[in-house]
Design an enzyme around this catalytic site. Structure first.
Site, PDB file in Angstrom:
ATOM      1  N   PHE A  91       1.641   6.573   3.960  1.00  0.00           N
ATOM      2  CA  PHE A  91       2.207   6.092   2.689  1.00  0.00           C
ATOM      3  C   PHE A  91       3.519   5.364   2.963  1.00  0.00           C
ATOM      4  O   PHE A  91       4.331   5.831   3.780  1.00  0.00           O
ATOM      5  CB  PHE A  91       2.537   7.266   1.766  1.00  0.00           C
ATOM      6  CG  PHE A  91       1.351   7.936   1.101  1.00  0.00           C
ATOM      7  CD1 PHE A  91       0.060   7.469   1.292  1.00  0.00           C
ATOM      8  CD2 PHE A  91       1.547   9.048   0.287  1.00  0.00           C
ATOM      9  CE1 PHE A  91      -1.014   8.109   0.682  1.00  0.00           C
ATOM     10  CE2 PHE A  91       0.484   9.687  -0.339  1.00  0.00           C
ATOM     11  CZ  PHE A  91      -0.803   9.214  -0.143  1.00  0.00           C
ATOM     12  N   MET A 125      -0.668  10.523   8.323  1.00  0.00           N
ATOM     13  CA  MET A 125       0.180  11.514   7.603  1.00  0.00           C
ATOM     14  C   MET A 125       1.601  11.034   7.325  1.00  0.00           C
ATOM     15  O   MET A 125       2.308  11.672   6.539  1.00  0.00           O
ATOM     16  CB  MET A 125       0.259  12.777   8.471  1.00  0.00           C
ATOM     17  CG  MET A 125       0.044  14.044   7.726  1.00  0.00           C
ATOM     18  SD  MET A 125      -1.438  14.043   6.707  1.00  0.00           S
ATOM     19  CE  MET A 125      -2.695  14.136   7.953  1.00  0.00           C
ATOM     20  N   PRO A 126       2.086   9.951   7.963  1.00  0.00           N
ATOM     21  CA  PRO A 126       3.487   9.614   7.704  1.00  0.00           C
ATOM     22  C   PRO A 126       3.750   9.240   6.254  1.00  0.00           C
ATOM     23  O   PRO A 126       2.834   8.736   5.561  1.00  0.00           O
ATOM     24  CB  PRO A 126       3.730   8.386   8.600  1.00  0.00           C
ATOM     25  CG  PRO A 126       2.655   8.417   9.599  1.00  0.00           C
ATOM     26  CD  PRO A 126       1.488   9.077   8.960  1.00  0.00           C
ATOM     27  N   TYR A 127       4.951   9.564   5.825  1.00  0.00           N
ATOM     28  CA  TYR A 127       5.437   9.096   4.519  1.00  0.00           C
ATOM     29  C   TYR A 127       6.753   8.369   4.799  1.00  0.00           C
ATOM     30  O   TYR A 127       7.681   8.954   5.365  1.00  0.00           O
ATOM     31  CB  TYR A 127       5.670  10.284   3.585  1.00  0.00           C
ATOM     32  CG  TYR A 127       6.418   9.896   2.328  1.00  0.00           C
ATOM     33  CD1 TYR A 127       7.776  10.127   2.183  1.00  0.00           C
ATOM     34  CD2 TYR A 127       5.743   9.245   1.293  1.00  0.00           C
ATOM     35  CE1 TYR A 127       8.452   9.737   1.040  1.00  0.00           C
ATOM     36  CE2 TYR A 127       6.413   8.855   0.136  1.00  0.00           C
ATOM     37  CZ  TYR A 127       7.773   9.104   0.033  1.00  0.00           C
ATOM     38  OH  TYR A 127       8.440   8.698  -1.098  1.00  0.00           O
ATOM     39  N   LYS A 187       9.064  10.274   7.387  1.00  0.00           N
ATOM     40  CA  LYS A 187       8.663  11.680   7.548  1.00  0.00           C
ATOM     41  C   LYS A 187       7.354  11.703   8.329  1.00  0.00           C
ATOM     42  O   LYS A 187       6.361  11.106   7.908  1.00  0.00           O
ATOM     43  CB  LYS A 187       8.473  12.343   6.185  1.00  0.00           C
ATOM     44  CG  LYS A 187       9.768  12.703   5.467  1.00  0.00           C
ATOM     45  CD  LYS A 187       9.510  13.672   4.310  1.00  0.00           C
ATOM     46  CE  LYS A 187      10.674  13.744   3.334  1.00  0.00           C
ATOM     47  NZ  LYS A 187      11.935  14.223   3.942  1.00  0.00           N
TER      48      LYS A 187
END
Lengths: 68, 68, 68, 68, 68, 68
Positions: C41, C1-3, B7
């Site tokens: 994350f 910001m990536p998950y 994401k």
């Protein structure tokens, strides 16, 4: 460290309402589990009504059926 | 067998960059865990900036606040 | 910001291998999309074999069937 | 209580086909696990072809390569 | 290509019942969308009762309250 | 209709704290988006420390490194 994913049907949630959800969930994790806001992610997914099913029906049909 | 979901915020990732992510993650799983690429799925979700929160704020506000 | 969420079958991945996956995915996102590692994350989920299906069968049966 | 998420590539699934998936999955959970349809959610995510990777390639390239 | 994730409360689903869910969901995707079973993943997550909330309560409390 | 998934590291969250998270998130969705609590799911996933990465490291190493 928390990652929170909120899936809602796409029914006009405004930018401000989403910001309120982000703040509210983050504050809750700080209060309950003492989490660090700077490493708390909240991701909101808006789902089209035809893509969400409940009671074996797409949401709109389910709502129509349950109004009768 | 692995299923990997990436994401990221929607900020202009190109088709080529996404292909690079797909290849890189798959190669990593082959190298580290000897997984079969043919049964390794990688799914990329791009999330609107207003739908991603960090530090209790939507990303854009968080970035603005942290520039001061 | 990536998950990033990596789902793999529970088949003995070691702590070191998981650390290698975490590092490899994070480095990839830095290289390809210039993401900030400190807000990237990676979450690994290990899934029991009986809980993962492919080809309409639980993995172990699928593998047995495909060895013949 | 079940929550089912179906991720498919965006390749023209119709409203009727999605309704059929919602009904089919819900009926299956009623039959197999005696679940209550009224508290069974089914959410369908359609993923762009360039965002889905298999065999280390975006789906379209993978399909082209495997036709040869 | 489909990836299906089924989240259910951990309440004793047997290996056979899970295999039935895997087969049923895969057959449904073949029937409705003509998907290839060999590249259809089904992953089942069993969730502890205290980790699943409905009506603002953990499931067990919700069920107790709704029996009255 | 909302489905909320809260992923946290497994660090001793109690049954009561989880119930507080379930209630808090549900109340927030009622307040902000007027959602129906009876069709609002909250699912909590606790993730082992070695399975959660940040800054390219497993959480424990990241925390140790950032204490220096």
């Amino acid at each position: 460290m928390p990652y929170v994913n909120i899936k809602i049907t796409r029914e006009g949630a405004s930018r401000e309402q989403k910001a309120e959800l982000i703040k509210g969930v983050t504050d809750l994790l700080v209060k309950v589990l003492d989490k660090n806001p700077a490493s708390t992610f909240v991701v909101i997914d808006e789902v089209e009504l035809e893509d969400w099913g409940i009671g074996g029906l797409p949401v709109e049909e389910y709502r129509t059926q349950n109004k009768r």
